[in-house]
Design a protein around this motif. Structure first.
Motif, PDB file in Angstrom:
ATOM      1  N   ARG A   1       0.775  -1.261   0.097  1.00 23.77           N
ATOM      2  CA  ARG A   1       0.135  -0.135  -0.153  1.00 23.77           C
ATOM      3  C   ARG A   1       0.730   1.271  -0.444  1.00 23.77           C
ATOM      4  NH1 ARG A   1      -3.810  -2.781   4.167  1.00 23.77           N
ATOM      5  NH2 ARG A   1      -5.617  -3.954   3.089  1.00 23.77           N
TER       6      ARG A   1
ATOM      7  N   SER B   1      -3.516   1.363  -5.869  1.00 23.27           N
ATOM      8  CA  SER B   1      -4.141   0.739  -4.925  1.00 23.27           C
ATOM      9  C   SER B   1      -3.403  -1.023  -5.181  1.00 23.27           C
ATOM     10  CB  SER B   1      -5.262   0.023  -6.761  1.00 23.27           C
ATOM     11  OG  SER B   1      -6.183  -0.680  -6.358  1.00 23.27           O
ATOM     12  N   VAL B   2      -4.245  -1.102  -4.478  1.00 26.42           N
ATOM     13  CA  VAL B   2      -4.014  -2.693  -3.723  1.00 26.42           C
ATOM     14  C   VAL B   2      -5.447  -3.944  -3.080  1.00 26.42           C
ATOM     15  CG1 VAL B   2      -3.091  -4.843  -2.701  1.00 26.42           C
ATOM     16  CG2 VAL B   2      -1.416  -2.360  -2.936  1.00 26.42           C
ATOM     17  N   GLU B   3      -5.603  -4.804  -4.499  1.00 25.08           N
ATOM     18  CA  GLU B   3      -6.596  -5.670  -4.357  1.00 25.08           C
ATOM     19  C   GLU B   3      -6.376  -6.956  -4.175  1.00 25.08           C
ATOM     20  OE1 GLU B   3     -10.420  -6.640  -6.769  1.00 25.08           O
ATOM     21  OE2 GLU B   3      -9.045  -5.219  -7.599  1.00 25.08           O
ATOM     22  N   THR B   4      -7.040  -8.068  -3.184  1.00 25.82           N
ATOM     23  CA  THR B   4      -6.780  -9.679  -3.354  1.00 25.82           C
ATOM     24  C   THR B   4      -8.019  -9.536  -4.395  1.00 25.82           C
ATOM     25  OG1 THR B   4      -6.325  -9.150  -0.815  1.00 25.82           O
ATOM     26  CG2 THR B   4      -6.877 -11.266  -1.684  1.00 25.82           C
ATOM     27  N   VAL B   5      -6.723 -10.676  -5.113  1.00 30.93           N
ATOM     28  CA  VAL B   5      -7.421 -11.134  -6.009  1.00 30.93           C
ATOM     29  C   VAL B   5      -8.502 -12.830  -6.235  1.00 30.93           C
ATOM     30  CG1 VAL B   5      -7.384  -9.719  -8.114  1.00 30.93           C
ATOM     31  CG2 VAL B   5      -5.552 -11.367  -7.617  1.00 30.93           C
TER      32      VAL B   5
ATOM     33  N   TYR C   1      -2.741 -10.108  -4.876  1.00 29.02           N
ATOM     34  CA  TYR C   1      -2.964  -8.881  -4.787  1.00 29.02           C
ATOM     35  C   TYR C   1      -2.758  -8.439  -6.550  1.00 29.02           C
ATOM     36  CZ  TYR C   1      -2.128  -9.264   0.204  1.00 29.02           C
ATOM     37  OH  TYR C   1      -2.003  -9.853   1.205  1.00 29.02           O
TER      38      TYR C   1
ATOM     39  N   CYS D   1      -2.391  -5.138  -7.948  1.00 27.31           N
ATOM     40  CA  CYS D   1      -1.402  -3.658  -7.671  1.00 27.31           C
ATOM     41  C   CYS D   1      -1.389  -3.110  -8.445  1.00 27.31           C
ATOM     42  CB  CYS D   1      -0.252  -4.122  -6.321  1.00 27.31           C
ATOM     43  SG  CYS D   1      -0.086  -5.289  -5.376  1.00 27.31           S
TER      44      CYS D   1
END
Length: 220
Positions: A160, A165-169, A187, A189
């Motif tokens: 972060r 932007s950091v999203e768990t996929v 993640y 990113c």
């Protein structure tokens, strides 16, 4: 270096004694064949466990294993679940928009996952991995911008601080040792705060993953 020096030392002396020369060669070939299943993954996992318990029981390097004899040797255990991990990374990669996929880097935070991507990845149309772990660091960021990154693991605070932007996929789970499952978060990113070529030194590590990006946070 010692193996090479020893080979030269023996070669000079054994060339005058043909019988010992061929005896040594036969011994080397024989011992190599006996230890071949320990060095190469050529046996099914259950057969490998039985074989390693009979021939060679290496340390497990695991404080969690209750019964070491039920575990695969540690250097093979690292490989368990490799292809499944790569397949799930490929699914996340293929779901990206074409423009994102074209510049997406696959960042592995361990050399075993980086090796899995490099080994199985071509069959899934994946690019080679980048990693800051040990020797992988010196291969650099492979000219990726860092605007789109699939991160295999990594410290969330670090990510972060590095990306907007950091999203768990996806969460990948595997049983590495009997009775204990390992998890790996992947993640997505986006929007690196400083170009990857500039921030790459922050990704370098040997034993402990970095938890703070001193480059993007401008800390001393």
């Amino acid at each position: 270096m010692f193996l090479a020096a020893g080979a030269v030392f023996l070669e000079r002396r054994l060339q005058h004694y043909p019988a010992w020369k061929y005896t040594t060669l036969i011994a080397l070939i024989g011992s190599g064949l006996v230890l071949l299943p320990i060095g190469l993954p050529i046996l099914p996992i259950k057969s490998l466990i039985r074989y390693s318990n009979t021939i060679y029981r290496p340390p497990t390097l695991s404080k969690f294993a209750q019964d070491n004899s039920a575990q695969a040797p540690w250097h093979f255990r690292l490989m368990l679940g490799w292809e499944d991990t790569v397949a799930q990374v490929a699914q996340a990669y293929q779901k990206l928009l074409p423009r994102d996929r074209a510049e997406c880097a696959i960042l592995a935070w361990s050399y075993d996952n980086a090796g899995a991507i490099d080994f199985f990845g071509p069959a899934y149309h994946l690019p080679k991995a980048i990693s800051g772990r040990t020797g992988y660091y010196f291969w650099g960021s492979r000219d990726y911008s860092g605007n789109v990154v699939l991160s295999l693991g990594g410290n969330l605070t670090f990510l972060r601080q590095t990306f907007n932007s950091v999203e768990t996929v996806v969460i990948v789970t595997h049983e590495k040792i009997v009775g204990l499952r390992s998890t790996l978060a992947i993640y997505l990113c986006k929007g690196i705060k400083r170009p990857l070529s500039e921030s790459w030194p922050a990704f370098k590590y040997y034993f402990k993953q970095p938890t703070t990006n001193l480059i993007t946070t401008d800390q001393p």
